[in-house]
Design a protein around this motif. Sequence first.
Motif, PDB file in Angstrom:
ATOM      1  N   ILE B  45       0.829  -1.208   0.000  1.00  0.00           N
ATOM      2  CA  ILE B  45       0.000   0.000   0.000  1.00  0.00           C
ATOM      3  C   ILE B  45       0.859   1.252   0.000  1.00  0.00           C
ATOM      4  O   ILE B  45       0.466   2.275  -0.546  1.00  0.00           O
ATOM      5  CB  ILE B  45      -1.037   0.032   1.148  1.00  0.00           C
ATOM      6  CG1 ILE B  45      -0.377  -0.017   2.505  1.00  0.00           C
ATOM      7  CG2 ILE B  45      -2.062  -1.067   1.001  1.00  0.00           C
ATOM      8  CD1 ILE B  45      -1.325   0.335   3.617  1.00  0.00           C
ATOM      9  N   ILE B  46       2.073   1.157   0.572  1.00  0.00           N
ATOM     10  CA  ILE B  46       2.955   2.323   0.537  1.00  0.00           C
ATOM     11  C   ILE B  46       3.413   2.597  -0.890  1.00  0.00           C
ATOM     12  O   ILE B  46       3.540   3.738  -1.310  1.00  0.00           O
ATOM     13  CB  ILE B  46       4.151   2.117   1.492  1.00  0.00           C
ATOM     14  CG1 ILE B  46       3.714   2.414   2.925  1.00  0.00           C
ATOM     15  CG2 ILE B  46       5.318   3.014   1.119  1.00  0.00           C
ATOM     16  CD1 ILE B  46       4.748   2.137   3.949  1.00  0.00           C
ATOM     17  N   ASP B  48       1.752   1.978  -3.603  1.00  0.00           N
ATOM     18  CA  ASP B  48       0.585   2.038  -4.490  1.00  0.00           C
ATOM     19  C   ASP B  48       0.341   0.723  -5.222  1.00  0.00           C
ATOM     20  O   ASP B  48       0.021   0.711  -6.409  1.00  0.00           O
ATOM     21  CB  ASP B  48       0.744   3.162  -5.535  1.00  0.00           C
ATOM     22  CG  ASP B  48       0.848   4.513  -4.881  1.00  0.00           C
ATOM     23  OD1 ASP B  48       0.483   4.597  -3.705  1.00  0.00           O
ATOM     24  OD2 ASP B  48       1.285   5.463  -5.536  1.00  0.00           O
ATOM     25  N   ARG B  49       0.512  -0.393  -4.524  1.00  0.00           N
ATOM     26  CA  ARG B  49       0.231  -1.689  -5.139  1.00  0.00           C
ATOM     27  C   ARG B  49      -0.896  -2.348  -4.360  1.00  0.00           C
ATOM     28  O   ARG B  49      -1.496  -1.739  -3.473  1.00  0.00           O
ATOM     29  CB  ARG B  49       1.470  -2.578  -5.098  1.00  0.00           C
ATOM     30  CG  ARG B  49       2.598  -2.090  -5.964  1.00  0.00           C
ATOM     31  CD  ARG B  49       3.751  -3.068  -5.979  1.00  0.00           C
ATOM     32  NE  ARG B  49       4.544  -3.026  -4.770  1.00  0.00           N
ATOM     33  CZ  ARG B  49       4.629  -4.006  -3.883  1.00  0.00           C
ATOM     34  NH1 ARG B  49       3.955  -5.111  -4.069  1.00  0.00           N
ATOM     35  NH2 ARG B  49       5.372  -3.887  -2.820  1.00  0.00           N
ATOM     36  N   VAL B  50      -1.169  -3.616  -4.683  1.00  0.00           N
ATOM     37  CA  VAL B  50      -2.245  -4.332  -4.012  1.00  0.00           C
ATOM     38  C   VAL B  50      -1.696  -5.292  -2.960  1.00  0.00           C
ATOM     39  O   VAL B  50      -2.229  -5.413  -1.868  1.00  0.00           O
ATOM     40  CB  VAL B  50      -3.107  -5.101  -5.030  1.00  0.00           C
ATOM     41  CG1 VAL B  50      -4.133  -5.932  -4.314  1.00  0.00           C
ATOM     42  CG2 VAL B  50      -3.786  -4.134  -5.964  1.00  0.00           C
ATOM     43  N   ASN B  53      -3.205 -10.969  -2.254  1.00  0.00           N
ATOM     44  CA  ASN B  53      -4.650 -10.911  -2.007  1.00  0.00           C
ATOM     45  C   ASN B  53      -5.361 -12.119  -2.581  1.00  0.00           C
ATOM     46  O   ASN B  53      -6.564 -12.127  -2.707  1.00  0.00           O
ATOM     47  CB  ASN B  53      -5.240  -9.631  -2.604  1.00  0.00           C
ATOM     48  CG  ASN B  53      -5.175  -9.626  -4.098  1.00  0.00           C
ATOM     49  OD1 ASN B  53      -4.387 -10.361  -4.679  1.00  0.00           O
ATOM     50  ND2 ASN B  53      -5.988  -8.828  -4.733  1.00  0.00           N
ATOM     51  N   ARG B  54      -4.609 -13.176  -2.936  1.00  0.00           N
ATOM     52  CA  ARG B  54      -5.230 -14.305  -3.616  1.00  0.00           C
ATOM     53  C   ARG B  54      -5.424 -15.495  -2.694  1.00  0.00           C
ATOM     54  O   ARG B  54      -6.486 -16.096  -2.682  1.00  0.00           O
ATOM     55  CB  ARG B  54      -4.352 -14.772  -4.785  1.00  0.00           C
ATOM     56  CG  ARG B  54      -4.185 -13.747  -5.839  1.00  0.00           C
ATOM     57  CD  ARG B  54      -5.253 -13.915  -6.882  1.00  0.00           C
ATOM     58  NE  ARG B  54      -5.373 -12.663  -7.625  1.00  0.00           N
ATOM     59  CZ  ARG B  54      -6.210 -12.478  -8.602  1.00  0.00           C
ATOM     60  NH1 ARG B  54      -6.992 -13.429  -8.992  1.00  0.00           N
ATOM     61  NH2 ARG B  54      -6.274 -11.323  -9.203  1.00  0.00           N
ATOM     62  N   TRP B 341       6.810   0.303   8.349  1.00  0.00           N
ATOM     63  CA  TRP B 341       6.633   1.619   7.736  1.00  0.00           C
ATOM     64  C   TRP B 341       7.998   2.276   7.533  1.00  0.00           C
ATOM     65  O   TRP B 341       8.297   2.808   6.460  1.00  0.00           O
ATOM     66  CB  TRP B 341       5.739   2.431   8.660  1.00  0.00           C
ATOM     67  CG  TRP B 341       5.418   3.824   8.247  1.00  0.00           C
ATOM     68  CD1 TRP B 341       5.512   4.355   6.995  1.00  0.00           C
ATOM     69  CD2 TRP B 341       4.939   4.857   9.099  1.00  0.00           C
ATOM     70  NE1 TRP B 341       5.116   5.658   7.028  1.00  0.00           N
ATOM     71  CE2 TRP B 341       4.766   5.998   8.299  1.00  0.00           C
ATOM     72  CE3 TRP B 341       4.631   4.928  10.456  1.00  0.00           C
ATOM     73  CZ2 TRP B 341       4.309   7.195   8.830  1.00  0.00           C
ATOM     74  CZ3 TRP B 341       4.173   6.114  10.980  1.00  0.00           C
ATOM     75  CH2 TRP B 341       4.007   7.233  10.174  1.00  0.00           C
ATOM     76  N   TRP B 344      10.046   0.696   4.634  1.00  0.00           N
ATOM     77  CA  TRP B 344       9.697   1.038   3.264  1.00  0.00           C
ATOM     78  C   TRP B 344       9.762   2.533   3.008  1.00  0.00           C
ATOM     79  O   TRP B 344       9.291   3.007   1.985  1.00  0.00           O
ATOM     80  CB  TRP B 344       8.328   0.470   2.914  1.00  0.00           C
ATOM     81  CG  TRP B 344       8.406  -0.993   2.954  1.00  0.00           C
ATOM     82  CD1 TRP B 344       8.021  -1.803   3.982  1.00  0.00           C
ATOM     83  CD2 TRP B 344       9.000  -1.843   1.989  1.00  0.00           C
ATOM     84  NE1 TRP B 344       8.326  -3.096   3.699  1.00  0.00           N
ATOM     85  CE2 TRP B 344       8.922  -3.150   2.480  1.00  0.00           C
ATOM     86  CE3 TRP B 344       9.591  -1.626   0.744  1.00  0.00           C
ATOM     87  CZ2 TRP B 344       9.416  -4.245   1.769  1.00  0.00           C
ATOM     88  CZ3 TRP B 344      10.070  -2.713   0.049  1.00  0.00           C
ATOM     89  CH2 TRP B 344       9.978  -3.998   0.564  1.00  0.00           C
TER      90      TRP B 344
END
Lengths: 176, 382
Positions: B45-46, B48-50, B53-54, B341, B344
């Motif tokens: 999320i930092i 800008d990805r997903v 989640n599978r 946090w 990254w």
Amino acid sequence: MPIVVQRPRLTIAEKCYFPAIMKGLRITLGHAIRILLRKKKVTMQYPEAKWDDHLPEHYRGAPALVTDEHDRERCVSCQLCEFICPPRAITIIPEEIPAGDEWQKVEKRPKIFDIDMIRCIYCGMCEEVCPEQAIFLRKDYAITGVSREEMVHDKKKLYEIGGRREGLVNKWNELK
Amino acid sequence: MNCSLASIEFSAVLIHVIKIVVLVFVVILPMVAYSVWAERKVSAIIQDRVGPNRVGIPFTKISLAGLGQPIADGVKFLLKEDLTPGHVNKLYFWLAPALTMVPAILTCAVLPFGSELFGEKMVVADLNVGPLFIFAIASLSVYGIVLAGWSSNSKYPFLGGIRSSSQMISYEISLGLSLVPVLLIFGELNLSTIVEEQSKNGWLLLPLWGEGAVWNGGWDRFFLFFPACIAFIVFTTSIFAETNRLPFDLPECETELVAGYHTEYSSMKFALFFLGEYAAMIIGSGLIVTLFLGGWSLPFGWDAGLMKMAGNPEQVPWWLGLMHIATFLGKVIAFIIFFIWVRWTLPRFRYDQLMKLGWIVFFELALLNIFITAGILILTRP
């Protein structure tokens, strides 16, 4: 004249890293919050959503052979693509077109035309070099298989992907 | 000393075994696995990805936001080929992963992860030398890394091992020294007592209730807030360096050393290094939370209020005990997310900067802090 680049003089705030660290943390937190609040969407969920409709005209997918408007195979087995192919993915064994065939004047056609899709790098050199415009890069990109043999596209498969393409080269037409 | 078998009470042993098993296998190890998941998710999320989640429940289409990922990863690690290269020193090569994992898990013995549950103290070993025990054991994990680097008999792991050992040794000093002011303030080395004190009189970094609050005459704590902050910053940064996390992950810096000391490892042996690092991070967070942020205690003196509500002032009711455990875990999880946090956000330090920061800045700062704290203590607590 040599140019001397002056080292920047850092202030105490810059020297102790702390404000810079806080700034960095704020930036990353901003990105995280934007994604969490779904204000920004960047990733496409691949197998469900695809980019296929937006592929540009010049997209270089799997190479394929085409037939002309008379359903004649355009390839005349000149083997230029075989020689130009950087990863040597193409194998061509030519054969003579037997007497009595409608297209006997073309003289040659490929007996075997294999493209090893494990080797292919989708560079498009074959398309560029082909004097007969017989080989084209199509928009298929998800070429998969469970064995090496399956990944070799033979002549039949290549024509299946390529299909028929009219126009462009008129060299062998009856009209000429 | 009469130490025959009969003198050992069976029920007490059983309770301890239950505590150890529950703490290690139900709390720490799943937390390690899921902090890897959190690491991947937060980094996603930092950036800008997903993120994962599978993976969810096997053989169904239920994905649960990728929560099955750590389990799948674990199974993958177990099933992978465990390759021992021919050129390594076999004994030490096998010993090293265990030596990184074991100290990390051992240190959680003295961390109080809750107040009381059914009259039983929620700490495996209620030692009177908690922080000392942690330092003694935690510094052993450097042997795992050194042995891994040396026994691999290869250049990159060797350099990684050297870097790691020198880094750990330098930061251990500021780690220990930065803690001295805290121990001076509490006058206590037992972690459970330290937490109880914070529960009553305000956390070290939040002295807003009980005797620690200014309006209740806690002027000493008011002045001690400043050295406590310094101690907190030095200690937290040193924990970052001690657990080899970015911005101090020089030992395994991919761009220079491939993967550092675990370059030659594969399968579960590699996973042990990986887990050891995350376990060390969790224990480090636990230690910071215990010492500076009140451990299992609720803020603003709610503990005392809830105890009064429950009636019996001697025994902590079970719901409050559970609440304390949840509070501790919540704080630790928040701190782990902070760790991720930071990872990254910041780039890696250069090695000489790292050493300079450790020896020239933090060592002096921590030393000075001891004198400041002692001075304030003399002036405010005559």
